[in-house]
Design a protein around this motif. Structure first.
Motif, PDB file in Angstrom:
ATOM      1  N   ASP A   1       0.834  -1.192   0.000  1.00  0.00           N
ATOM      2  CA  ASP A   1       0.000   0.000   0.000  1.00  0.00           C
ATOM      3  C   ASP A   1       0.870   1.244   0.000  1.00  0.00           C
ATOM      4  N   PRO A   2       0.460   2.300  -0.723  1.00  0.00           N
ATOM      5  CA  PRO A   2       1.278   3.516  -0.772  1.00  0.00           C
ATOM      6  C   PRO A   2       1.329   4.225   0.566  1.00  0.00           C
ATOM      7  N   SER A   3       2.490   4.796   0.868  1.00  0.00           N
ATOM      8  CA  SER A   3       2.675   5.550   2.100  1.00  0.00           C
ATOM      9  C   SER A   3       2.438   7.044   1.903  1.00  0.00           C
ATOM     10  N   TYR A   4       2.505   7.505   0.646  1.00  0.00           N
ATOM     11  CA  TYR A   4       2.284   8.923   0.375  1.00  0.00           C
ATOM     12  C   TYR A   4       1.935   9.110  -1.095  1.00  0.00           C
ATOM     13  N   LEU A   5       1.341  10.269  -1.397  1.00  0.00           N
ATOM     14  CA  LEU A   5       0.919  10.609  -2.753  1.00  0.00           C
ATOM     15  C   LEU A   5       1.719  11.797  -3.261  1.00  0.00           C
ATOM     16  N   PHE A   6       2.067  11.762  -4.534  1.00  0.00           N
ATOM     17  CA  PHE A   6       2.775  12.881  -5.143  1.00  0.00           C
ATOM     18  C   PHE A   6       2.161  13.209  -6.498  1.00  0.00           C
ATOM     19  N   ASN A   7       2.009  14.507  -6.756  1.00  0.00           N
ATOM     20  CA  ASN A   7       1.627  15.021  -8.066  1.00  0.00           C
ATOM     21  C   ASN A   7       2.344  16.351  -8.240  1.00  0.00           C
ATOM     22  N   LEU A   8       2.039  17.081  -9.289  1.00  0.00           N
ATOM     23  CA  LEU A   8       2.777  18.316  -9.548  1.00  0.00           C
ATOM     24  C   LEU A   8       2.538  19.404  -8.498  1.00  0.00           C
ATOM     25  N   SER A   9       1.516  19.226  -7.651  1.00  0.00           N
ATOM     26  CA  SER A   9       1.225  20.248  -6.643  1.00  0.00           C
ATOM     27  C   SER A   9       2.129  20.157  -5.420  1.00  0.00           C
ATOM     28  N   ASN A  10       2.802  19.024  -5.197  1.00  0.00           N
ATOM     29  CA  ASN A  10       3.677  18.934  -4.022  1.00  0.00           C
ATOM     30  C   ASN A  10       5.113  18.549  -4.378  1.00  0.00           C
ATOM     31  N   VAL A  11       5.516  18.899  -5.617  1.00  0.00           N
ATOM     32  CA  VAL A  11       6.922  18.829  -6.009  1.00  0.00           C
ATOM     33  C   VAL A  11       7.306  20.175  -6.610  1.00  0.00           C
ATOM     34  N   THR A  12       8.594  20.380  -6.829  1.00  0.00           N
ATOM     35  CA  THR A  12       9.046  21.649  -7.397  1.00  0.00           C
ATOM     36  C   THR A  12       8.665  21.748  -8.868  1.00  0.00           C
ATOM     37  N   GLU A  13       8.870  22.923  -9.441  1.00  0.00           N
ATOM     38  CA  GLU A  13       8.427  23.170 -10.820  1.00  0.00           C
ATOM     39  C   GLU A  13       9.172  22.326 -11.843  1.00  0.00           C
ATOM     40  N   GLU A  14      10.295  21.729 -11.453  1.00  0.00           N
ATOM     41  CA  GLU A  14      11.009  20.846 -12.385  1.00  0.00           C
ATOM     42  C   GLU A  14      10.229  19.555 -12.639  1.00  0.00           C
ATOM     43  N   GLY A  15       9.309  19.217 -11.738  1.00  0.00           N
ATOM     44  CA  GLY A  15       8.482  18.029 -11.927  1.00  0.00           C
ATOM     45  C   GLY A  15       9.234  16.738 -11.667  1.00  0.00           C
ATOM     46  N   PHE A  16       8.853  15.703 -12.395  1.00  0.00           N
ATOM     47  CA  PHE A  16       9.414  14.369 -12.196  1.00  0.00           C
ATOM     48  C   PHE A  16      10.411  14.045 -13.302  1.00  0.00           C
ATOM     49  N   GLY A  17      11.524  13.440 -12.913  1.00  0.00           N
ATOM     50  CA  GLY A  17      12.528  12.995 -13.867  1.00  0.00           C
ATOM     51  C   GLY A  17      12.627  11.481 -13.870  1.00  0.00           C
ATOM     52  N   TYR A  18      12.826  10.900 -15.039  1.00  0.00           N
ATOM     53  CA  TYR A  18      12.867   9.442 -15.166  1.00  0.00           C
ATOM     54  C   TYR A  18      14.175   9.019 -15.817  1.00  0.00           C
ATOM     55  N   SER A  19      14.674   7.881 -15.393  1.00  0.00           N
ATOM     56  CA  SER A  19      15.888   7.334 -16.006  1.00  0.00           C
ATOM     57  C   SER A  19      15.886   5.823 -15.848  1.00  0.00           C
ATOM     58  N   GLY A  20      16.557   5.153 -16.759  1.00  0.00           N
ATOM     59  CA  GLY A  20      16.670   3.705 -16.698  1.00  0.00           C
ATOM     60  C   GLY A  20      17.881   3.287 -15.878  1.00  0.00           C
ATOM     61  N   THR A  21      17.819   2.115 -15.298  1.00  0.00           N
ATOM     62  CA  THR A  21      18.951   1.615 -14.533  1.00  0.00           C
ATOM     63  C   THR A  21      20.050   1.145 -15.474  1.00  0.00           C
ATOM     64  N   SER A  22      21.261   1.187 -14.989  1.00  0.00           N
ATOM     65  CA  SER A  22      22.401   0.765 -15.791  1.00  0.00           C
ATOM     66  C   SER A  22      22.357  -0.734 -16.036  1.00  0.00           C
ATOM     67  N   LEU A  23      22.780  -1.141 -17.236  1.00  0.00           N
ATOM     68  CA  LEU A  23      22.825  -2.564 -17.555  1.00  0.00           C
ATOM     69  C   LEU A  23      23.796  -3.302 -16.638  1.00  0.00           C
ATOM     70  N   LYS A  24      24.797  -2.580 -16.117  1.00  0.00           N
ATOM     71  CA  LYS A  24      25.781  -3.206 -15.240  1.00  0.00           C
ATOM     72  C   LYS A  24      25.198  -3.560 -13.879  1.00  0.00           C
ATOM     73  N   THR A  25      24.051  -2.959 -13.540  1.00  0.00           N
ATOM     74  CA  THR A  25      23.430  -3.258 -12.245  1.00  0.00           C
ATOM     75  C   THR A  25      22.373  -4.350 -12.351  1.00  0.00           C
ATOM     76  N   ARG A  26      22.101  -4.836 -13.556  1.00  0.00           N
ATOM     77  CA  ARG A  26      21.085  -5.866 -13.752  1.00  0.00           C
ATOM     78  C   ARG A  26      21.751  -7.242 -13.721  1.00  0.00           C
ATOM     79  N   SER A  27      21.781  -7.813 -12.548  1.00  0.00           N
ATOM     80  CA  SER A  27      22.472  -9.086 -12.359  1.00  0.00           C
ATOM     81  C   SER A  27      21.800 -10.194 -13.158  1.00  0.00           C
TER      82      SER A  27
END
Length: 211
Positions: A1-27
């Protein structure tokens, strides 16, 4: 179950950033140490993901199975790590306020409504609320869809997240079918979702102070 909710109203104006994990970390191979109760000595159980090994080659990780006292326990831990690293391959990062950041701990699950990725804004701040109704902050830029089995998630006054089925939406007022445990505070966070547009869930890896 989620412990908290986030949307654009409770983060900074930069918003959300996404990135993929490195292939070297995928065992693709995991060796888990465990204490063999029969031999009374440390032993290892090695688990491989053959399909991932064919795709990425040999990426070996060694783990200490703390508390593992059987080969089966070590094998389950290894399978869990392989599954997570091959399937949980995306990370999200954002900057939030002090009050939101303080309540989060690594390992907790959060729920995110990102209108930039989803295409619709279905979250914001609560203007006012009772145990059965929530008046939202913005109707012009928000898609308040009452179809397709909508649910409303809010952060209650004690900091917990509670979700209820929506019975009706009139203007900026969302009415739920059963009462919340307590009335959410004004300026708290809400998220609306249904079967056609849902939030994304993430597990917290780290929380750092932005100096």
């Amino acid at each position: 179950d989620p412990s908290y909710l986030f949307n654009l109203s409770n983060v900074t104006e930069e918003g959300f950033g996404y990135s993929g994990t490195s292939l070297k970390t995928r065992s693709t191979m995991v060796s888990v140490s465990y204490f063999d109760m029969d031999n009374q000595e440390l032993d290892f159980e090695t688990i491989e993901d053959t399909s991932a090994k064919t795709k990425y080659g040999v990426v070996h990780k060694k783990l200490t199975g703390f508390g593992c006292s059987s080969r089966g326990q070590a094998a389950r831990l290894g399978k869990f790590v392989l599954f997570e690293e091959q399937n949980s391959t995306e990370t999200i990062n954002f900057t939030s306020g002090l009050s939101e950041g303080l309540v989060l701990r690594p390992g907790q699950v959060i729920e995110v409504n990102d209108p930039v990725r989803a295409g619709l804004r279905r979250g914001g701040r609560i203007k006012s609320a009772t145990t059965t109704t929530v008046t939202v902050d913005d109707t012009e830029n928000t898609d308040l869809d009452a179809t397709n089995s909508p649910t409303l998630s809010v952060v209650l006054s004690d900091g917990s997240v509670e979700t209820k089925n929506v019975s009706s939406i009139a203007g900026a007022v969302i009415t739920v079918s059963s009462a919340f445990s307590s009335a959410p505070n004004s300026n708290s966070v809400w998220i609306l979702q249904n079967t056609t547009l849902q939030t994304t869930q993430w597990r917290v890896l780290s929380v750092t102070e932005d100096k």
